[in-house]
Design an enzyme around this catalytic site. Structure first.
Site, PDB file in Angstrom:
ATOM      1  N   HIS A 242       0.799  -1.227   0.000  1.00  0.00           N
ATOM      2  CA  HIS A 242       0.000   0.000   0.000  1.00  0.00           C
ATOM      3  C   HIS A 242       0.842   1.294   0.000  1.00  0.00           C
ATOM      4  O   HIS A 242       0.881   2.008  -0.974  1.00  0.00           O
ATOM      5  CB  HIS A 242      -0.931   0.015   1.229  1.00  0.00           C
ATOM      6  CG  HIS A 242      -1.811  -1.184   1.362  1.00  0.00           C
ATOM      7  ND1 HIS A 242      -2.873  -1.457   0.526  1.00  0.00           N
ATOM      8  CD2 HIS A 242      -1.785  -2.205   2.257  1.00  0.00           C
ATOM      9  CE1 HIS A 242      -3.468  -2.578   0.897  1.00  0.00           C
ATOM     10  NE2 HIS A 242      -2.825  -3.054   1.951  1.00  0.00           N
TER      11      HIS A 242
HETATM   12  O1  RIB Z   1      -5.317  -0.198   4.344  1.00  0.00           O
HETATM   13  C1  RIB Z   1      -3.920  -0.093   4.218  1.00  0.00           C
HETATM   14  C2  RIB Z   1      -3.393   1.009   5.048  1.00  0.00           C
HETATM   15  O2  RIB Z   1      -3.692   0.763   6.421  1.00  0.00           O
HETATM   16  C3  RIB Z   1      -1.851   1.127   4.988  1.00  0.00           C
HETATM   17  O3  RIB Z   1      -1.488   2.461   5.196  1.00  0.00           O
HETATM   18  C4  RIB Z   1      -1.410   0.275   6.136  1.00  0.00           C
HETATM   19  O4  RIB Z   1      -0.142   0.683   6.666  1.00  0.00           O
HETATM   20  C5  RIB Z   1      -2.486   0.566   7.149  1.00  0.00           C
HETATM   21  O5  RIB Z   1      -2.139   1.780   7.811  1.00  0.00           O
END
Ligand code: RIB
Ligand code: CA
Length: 312
Positions: A242
């Site tokens: 992500h």
């Molecule tokens: O849904 C993914 C996000 O949530 C990313 O930023 C991960 O690190 C969590 O914070």
């Protein structure tokens, strides 16, 4: 070309850690500070983990700040089930030696945006948007001074990853997200629609390990750990990566594509709390307040990430 001056707001988290490493490895970026927020794990751990990552990158000079311990209105939810009890399970990184900066994240955000030339600072947000919302509420004049906000969060066609419709960062603090996305500051969003196309396949993780460096090994361990949960959940080789997409978009925007749309955040219904309601087809006349990214050249993304991690 002078470097892009950025502040990273984050809740490390293995993927946050890789995003921070990517930023610190990239001379196109000047990291002015790292503001931490409660999210994946409580604040004391996110503030510690950010310093662990700076020291892993050989950058104990980067100021790290602790910020909001809880969302604006809702109780904090965390994600140890994904990130482990430390929030940075995987590599065994030493306790940080570098101190936490005594200033609060929100104070640093306000002071920096007031002091630096208007339009010169980019905010890269990798977690819940509580710190940003608090800074905007306390000092509304800084909203117009932000160059742009590049945020990981939400989902359009991909739905949610924490509820059927809500992505974690937005769900933790939907009120903060709605305030930031409707603030008028220019926002580019990297939602699950993009990050779910960036899978940490085994062949990709092995390339980091093959670097034969301390940072390459740590990156492989970080990716191996976080993908466990998603591989079991989605039944595929690798998990979505992500947060590094935020930094990669800044470095190589041509790897990505999206459009300006209206985005609103559900803050009323418990059933759909934290959903990013994205008008992708322009069926409303609501303002197009966010540039939402939907597609990515994932091979190019991982090639960039590998090339930069190899520099540390
Ligand atoms: O849904 C993914 C996000 O949530 C990313 O930023 C991960 O690190 C969590 O914070
Ligand atoms: Ca994060």
């Amino acid at each position: 070309m002078p470097p892009e001056r950025i502040i990273i707001d984050t809740d490390p988290g293995q993927d946050d850690a890789v995003a921070i490493l990517l930023a610190l490895a990239s001379p196109e970026l000047e990291v002015l500070g790292i503001t931490t927020v409660a999210g994946n794990v409580p604040l004391a751990l996110t503030a510690k983990n950010a310093r662990k990552v700076c020291e892993l990158a050989g950058r104990p000079d980067i100021p790290v700040f602790a910020g909001a311990e809880a969302p604006l209105l809702r109780p904090l939810i965390t994600a140890e089930y994904v990130h482990g009890q430390t929030g940075l399970d995987g590599p065994d990184l030493p306790e940080p030696v570098m101190p936490l900066d005594p200033r609060h994240s929100v104070d640093f955000l306000i002071e920096t945006l007031r002091a630096e030339p208007a339009g010169s600072i980019t905010l890269c947000t990798l977690g819940p948007l509580t710190n940003i919302a608090l800074a905007f509420a306390r000092a509304p004049e800084i909203v117009g001074r932000v160059k742009r906000i590049i945020a990981m969060g939400g989902g359009a066609f991909e739905g949610g990853n924490t509820t059927p419709v809500a992505e974690f960062n937005i769900l933790v603090d939907p009120h903060a997200a709605q305030r930031v996305f409707s603030s008028g500051a220019p926002v580019t969003l990297l939602p699950l629609d993009v990050t779910h196309k960036c899978l940490t396949r085994k062949v990709r993780v092995d390339r980091f390990r093959a670097l034969g460096t301390r940072v390459g090994d740590a990156t492989a361990l970080l990716l191996d750990y976080q993908e466990r949960f998603d591989e079991a959940k989605y039944g595929q080789d690798g998990g979505p990566l992500h947060d590094p997409t935020v930094i990669a978009w800044l470095l190589r925007p041509e790897l990505f594509s999206g459009r300006d749309v209206n985005l609103e955040v559900e803050t009323g219904s418990e059933l759909t709390m934290g959903q990013t309601v994205i008008d992708w087809w322009g069926v409303t006349d609501r303002p197009r307040n966010v540039h939402v990214i939907r597609d990515v050249d994932d091979e190019g993304f991982f090639a960039l990430l590998l090339e930069r991690i190899a520099r540390l």
